[in-house]
Scaffold this motif. Structure first.
Motif, PDB file in Angstrom:
ATOM      1  N   PHE A  98       2.005   6.567 -15.135  1.00 58.34           N
ATOM      2  CA  PHE A  98       2.279   7.798 -15.871  1.00 58.34           C
ATOM      3  C   PHE A  98       1.097   8.185 -16.758  1.00 58.34           C
ATOM      4  O   PHE A  98       0.761   9.372 -16.879  1.00 58.34           O
ATOM      5  CB  PHE A  98       3.548   7.658 -16.722  1.00 58.34           C
ATOM      6  N   SER A  99       0.435   7.200 -17.354  1.00 60.01           N
ATOM      7  CA  SER A  99      -0.737   7.486 -18.203  1.00 60.01           C
ATOM      8  C   SER A  99      -1.873   8.074 -17.380  1.00 60.01           C
ATOM      9  O   SER A  99      -2.522   9.042 -17.797  1.00 60.01           O
ATOM     10  CB  SER A  99      -1.216   6.212 -18.895  1.00 60.01           C
ATOM     11  N   ILE A 100      -2.123   7.507 -16.219  1.00 58.03           N
ATOM     12  CA  ILE A 100      -3.206   8.015 -15.373  1.00 58.03           C
ATOM     13  C   ILE A 100      -2.879   9.415 -14.856  1.00 58.03           C
ATOM     14  O   ILE A 100      -3.747  10.286 -14.806  1.00 58.03           O
ATOM     15  CB  ILE A 100      -3.485   7.043 -14.208  1.00 58.03           C
ATOM     16  N   LYS A 101      -1.614   9.634 -14.490  1.00 54.27           N
ATOM     17  CA  LYS A 101      -1.217  10.971 -14.032  1.00 54.27           C
ATOM     18  C   LYS A 101      -1.415  11.990 -15.152  1.00 54.27           C
ATOM     19  O   LYS A 101      -1.935  13.086 -14.920  1.00 54.27           O
ATOM     20  CB  LYS A 101       0.246  10.970 -13.578  1.00 54.27           C
ATOM     21  N   SER A 102      -1.028  11.628 -16.361  1.00 60.32           N
ATOM     22  CA  SER A 102      -1.188  12.525 -17.506  1.00 60.32           C
ATOM     23  C   SER A 102      -2.667  12.820 -17.761  1.00 60.32           C
ATOM     24  O   SER A 102      -3.060  13.970 -17.996  1.00 60.32           O
ATOM     25  CB  SER A 102      -0.546  11.896 -18.741  1.00 60.32           C
ATOM     26  N   TRP A 103      -3.495  11.788 -17.678  1.00 60.61           N
ATOM     27  CA  TRP A 103      -4.925  11.967 -17.888  1.00 60.61           C
ATOM     28  C   TRP A 103      -5.518  12.878 -16.812  1.00 60.61           C
ATOM     29  O   TRP A 103      -6.317  13.765 -17.106  1.00 60.61           O
ATOM     30  CB  TRP A 103      -5.599  10.596 -17.861  1.00 60.61           C
ATOM     31  N   ALA A 104      -5.126  12.655 -15.544  1.00 58.05           N
ATOM     32  CA  ALA A 104      -5.648  13.472 -14.448  1.00 58.05           C
ATOM     33  C   ALA A 104      -5.221  14.929 -14.594  1.00 58.05           C
ATOM     34  O   ALA A 104      -5.996  15.847 -14.304  1.00 58.05           O
ATOM     35  CB  ALA A 104      -5.191  12.911 -13.107  1.00 58.05           C
ATOM     36  N   LYS A 105      -3.980  15.163 -15.060  1.00 56.13           N
ATOM     37  CA  LYS A 105      -3.511  16.543 -15.254  1.00 56.13           C
ATOM     38  C   LYS A 105      -4.338  17.226 -16.338  1.00 56.13           C
ATOM     39  O   LYS A 105      -4.743  18.379 -16.190  1.00 56.13           O
ATOM     40  CB  LYS A 105      -2.027  16.566 -15.634  1.00 56.13           C
ATOM     41  N   PHE A 129      -4.876  19.059 -12.289  1.00 53.01           N
ATOM     42  CA  PHE A 129      -4.093  18.879 -11.064  1.00 53.01           C
ATOM     43  C   PHE A 129      -2.610  19.020 -11.366  1.00 53.01           C
ATOM     44  O   PHE A 129      -2.153  18.712 -12.457  1.00 53.01           O
ATOM     45  CB  PHE A 129      -4.310  17.484 -10.461  1.00 53.01           C
ATOM     46  N   GLU A 130      -1.881  19.491 -10.361  1.00 58.26           N
ATOM     47  CA  GLU A 130      -0.427  19.530 -10.481  1.00 58.26           C
ATOM     48  C   GLU A 130       0.119  18.129 -10.236  1.00 58.26           C
ATOM     49  O   GLU A 130      -0.448  17.352  -9.473  1.00 58.26           O
ATOM     50  CB  GLU A 130       0.155  20.492  -9.449  1.00 58.26           C
ATOM     51  N   GLU A 131       1.241  17.829 -10.854  1.00 56.29           N
ATOM     52  CA  GLU A 131       1.829  16.503 -10.733  1.00 56.29           C
ATOM     53  C   GLU A 131       2.217  16.197  -9.288  1.00 56.29           C
ATOM     54  O   GLU A 131       2.010  15.074  -8.800  1.00 56.29           O
ATOM     55  CB  GLU A 131       3.049  16.377 -11.650  1.00 56.29           C
ATOM     56  N   ASP A 189       0.952  13.040  -6.997  1.00 59.98           N
ATOM     57  CA  ASP A 189       1.913  12.142  -6.350  1.00 59.98           C
ATOM     58  C   ASP A 189       1.650  12.058  -4.846  1.00 59.98           C
ATOM     59  O   ASP A 189       1.646  10.967  -4.268  1.00 59.98           O
ATOM     60  CB  ASP A 189       3.346  12.604  -6.598  1.00 59.98           C
ATOM     61  N   LYS A 190       1.404  13.206  -4.231  1.00 56.87           N
ATOM     62  CA  LYS A 190       1.189  13.248  -2.787  1.00 56.87           C
ATOM     63  C   LYS A 190      -0.128  12.561  -2.417  1.00 56.87           C
ATOM     64  O   LYS A 190      -0.185  11.794  -1.453  1.00 56.87           O
ATOM     65  CB  LYS A 190       1.182  14.698  -2.300  1.00 56.87           C
ATOM     66  N   SER A 191      -1.162  12.792  -3.189  1.00 58.79           N
ATOM     67  CA  SER A 191      -2.477  12.217  -2.903  1.00 58.79           C
ATOM     68  C   SER A 191      -2.480  10.696  -2.988  1.00 58.79           C
ATOM     69  O   SER A 191      -3.156  10.020  -2.218  1.00 58.79           O
ATOM     70  CB  SER A 191      -3.523  12.762  -3.869  1.00 58.79           C
ATOM     71  N   PHE A 192      -1.746  10.144  -3.950  1.00 59.02           N
ATOM     72  CA  PHE A 192      -1.768   8.701  -4.172  1.00 59.02           C
ATOM     73  C   PHE A 192      -0.519   7.990  -3.657  1.00 59.02           C
ATOM     74  O   PHE A 192      -0.356   6.796  -3.874  1.00 59.02           O
ATOM     75  CB  PHE A 192      -1.974   8.401  -5.651  1.00 59.02           C
ATOM     76  N   GLY A 193       0.361   8.714  -2.984  1.00 61.78           N
ATOM     77  CA  GLY A 193       1.545   8.088  -2.394  1.00 61.78           C
ATOM     78  C   GLY A 193       2.544   7.610  -3.432  1.00 61.78           C
ATOM     79  O   GLY A 193       3.224   6.610  -3.221  1.00 61.78           O
ATOM     80  N   ILE A 194       2.615   8.324  -4.541  1.00 62.34           N
ATOM     81  CA  ILE A 194       3.551   7.951  -5.602  1.00 62.34           C
ATOM     82  C   ILE A 194       4.895   8.616  -5.297  1.00 62.34           C
ATOM     83  O   ILE A 194       4.957   9.836  -5.116  1.00 62.34           O
ATOM     84  CB  ILE A 194       3.029   8.416  -6.981  1.00 62.34           C
TER      85      ILE A 194
END
Length: 114
Positions: free
Chosen positions: A83-90, A95-97, A101-106
């Motif tokens: 969740f921290s990395i997703k927040s940082w990337a956004k 990037f959209e969440e 998720d789709k790019s990293f298979g989450i």
């Protein structure tokens, strides 16, 4: 060397003769050996039966609880990291969440374990 070896051989022969005393083949000794073999077999049988019920042992159950607790904490820590990395990337790349998720298979239903 030959004399020394001969003395060792004689000493070993005497030792063998000494150890044979009290070990003569008698009916009583044969019965005791048979009983010993039966008791060893019974011991192995009981040991295997104890192993079947090992999962009900309070110590084993407590160990499993501790292991599960550690695994749960680790899973939640990694979920938090994701969740921290997703927040940082956004924030950093906009990037959209769903794209992350789709790019990293989450999986979409990723959440903390209760």
């Amino acid at each position: 060397q030959f004399a020394e070896s001969s003395q060792k051989k004689e000493a070993l022969q005497k030792s063998i003769e000494k150890s044979k005393i009290g070990r003569e083949d008698t009916a009583e000794r044969a019965a005791l050996i048979e009983e010993l073999a039966a008791l060893r077999q019974k011991k192995e049988q009981l040991k295997s039966e104890i192993d079947k019920y090992r999962e009900c042992d309070p110590d084993v159950v407590e160990e499993m609880r501790q292991t599960n607790k550690v695994a749960k904490e680790a899973a939640n820590r990694w979920t938090d990291n994701i969740f921290s990395i997703k927040s940082w990337a956004k924030r950093k790349f906009g990037f959209e969440e769903s794209r992350i998720d789709k790019s990293f298979g989450i999986p979409e239903d990723l959440d903390y374990i209760d």
